[in-house]
Design a protein around this motif. Structure first.
Motif, mmCIF file in Angstrom:
data_model
loop_
_atom_site.group_PDB
_atom_site.id
_atom_site.type_symbol
_atom_site.label_atom_id
_atom_site.label_comp_id
_atom_site.label_asym_id
_atom_site.label_seq_id
_atom_site.Cartn_x
_atom_site.Cartn_y
_atom_site.Cartn_z
ATOM 1 N N MET A 1 -6.057 7.507 5.276
ATOM 2 C CA MET A 1 -7.065 7.223 4.240
ATOM 3 C C MET A 1 -8.331 7.912 3.933
ATOM 4 O O MET A 1 -8.986 8.008 4.979
ATOM 5 C CB MET A 1 -7.251 5.532 4.367
ATOM 6 C CG MET A 1 -6.111 4.438 4.727
ATOM 7 S SD MET A 1 -6.547 2.818 4.771
ATOM 8 C CE MET A 1 -7.584 3.050 6.323
ATOM 9 N N ASP B 1 -11.123 -1.050 -1.222
ATOM 10 C CA ASP B 1 -10.039 -0.920 -0.120
ATOM 11 C C ASP B 1 -10.396 -1.635 1.102
ATOM 12 O O ASP B 1 -9.454 -2.104 2.108
ATOM 13 C CB ASP B 1 -9.864 0.369 0.441
ATOM 14 C CG ASP B 1 -9.697 1.596 -0.653
ATOM 15 O OD1 ASP B 1 -10.219 2.554 -0.884
ATOM 16 O OD2 ASP B 1 -8.625 1.369 -1.539
ATOM 17 N N VAL C 1 -3.494 3.847 -4.675
ATOM 18 C CA VAL C 1 -4.090 4.676 -3.447
ATOM 19 C C VAL C 1 -3.334 6.052 -3.775
ATOM 20 O O VAL C 1 -3.699 6.915 -2.631
ATOM 21 C CB VAL C 1 -3.618 4.011 -2.125
ATOM 22 C CG1 VAL C 1 -4.143 2.690 -2.175
ATOM 23 C CG2 VAL C 1 -2.077 4.019 -2.011
ATOM 24 N N VAL D 1 0.903 -1.307 -0.215
ATOM 25 C CA VAL D 1 -0.275 0.132 -0.075
ATOM 26 C C VAL D 1 0.906 1.181 0.129
ATOM 27 O O VAL D 1 0.850 2.179 -0.797
ATOM 28 C CB VAL D 1 -0.965 0.014 1.101
ATOM 29 C CG1 VAL D 1 -1.711 1.332 1.229
ATOM 30 C CG2 VAL D 1 -1.877 -1.170 1.123
ATOM 31 N N LEU E 1 -12.232 6.850 0.502
ATOM 32 C CA LEU E 1 -12.164 5.295 0.607
ATOM 33 C C LEU E 1 -13.149 4.784 -0.195
ATOM 34 O O LEU E 1 -14.167 4.811 -0.464
ATOM 35 C CB LEU E 1 -12.372 4.741 2.190
ATOM 36 C CG LEU E 1 -11.220 4.687 3.014
ATOM 37 C CD1 LEU E 1 -11.553 4.595 4.526
ATOM 38 C CD2 LEU E 1 -10.248 3.725 2.660
#
Length: 121
Positions: free
Chosen positions: A82, A89, A63, A48, A85
């Motif tokens: 984050m 995810d 991302v 990630v 979203l």
């Protein structure tokens, strides 16, 4: 021994935000890099984001622009903010720490137990 502990997962609606935290503790000389990975059931663990001890960050294309990794070197902690979203995810997110046990080397990577993130549509 080195312990890596994640926190901050949970359930959020699509478009929402979550912040994951990960702290490394134990006996070591320094942490070279920390990172976040994710893995769906039956799937492979995928990167990630990672960040070095100098602050250089790397993100998965999926991302970029939505997730931000940051690090508190004094507390051996890494965060993953984050935003925006998406249901895709949804995963278990794992933190790792690449650690130098001594000043002259002996490098190992340690993983946390994972924290679940669920994004509802």
């Amino acid at each position: 021994q080195v312990q890596v502990v994640e926190s901050g997962g949970g359930l959020v609606q699509a478009g929402g935000s979550l912040r994951l935290s990960c702290a490394a503790s134990g006996s070591f000389f320094s942490i070279l890099a920390m990172g976040w990975y994710r893995q769906a059931p039956g799937g492979q663990r995928e990167l990630v984001a990672t960040i070095t001890n100098s602050g250089s960050a790397n993100y998965a294309d999926s991302v970029k622009g939505r997730f931000t990794i940051s690090r508190d070197n004094a507390n051996n902690t890494v965060y993953l903010q984050m935003s925006s979203l998406k249901p895709e995810d949804t995963n278990v997110y794992y933190c790792n720490a690449r650690v130098a046990k001594y000043s002259y080397g002996v490098i190992n990577t340690y993983w946390g137990q994972g924290t679940r993130v669920t994004v509802s549509s």
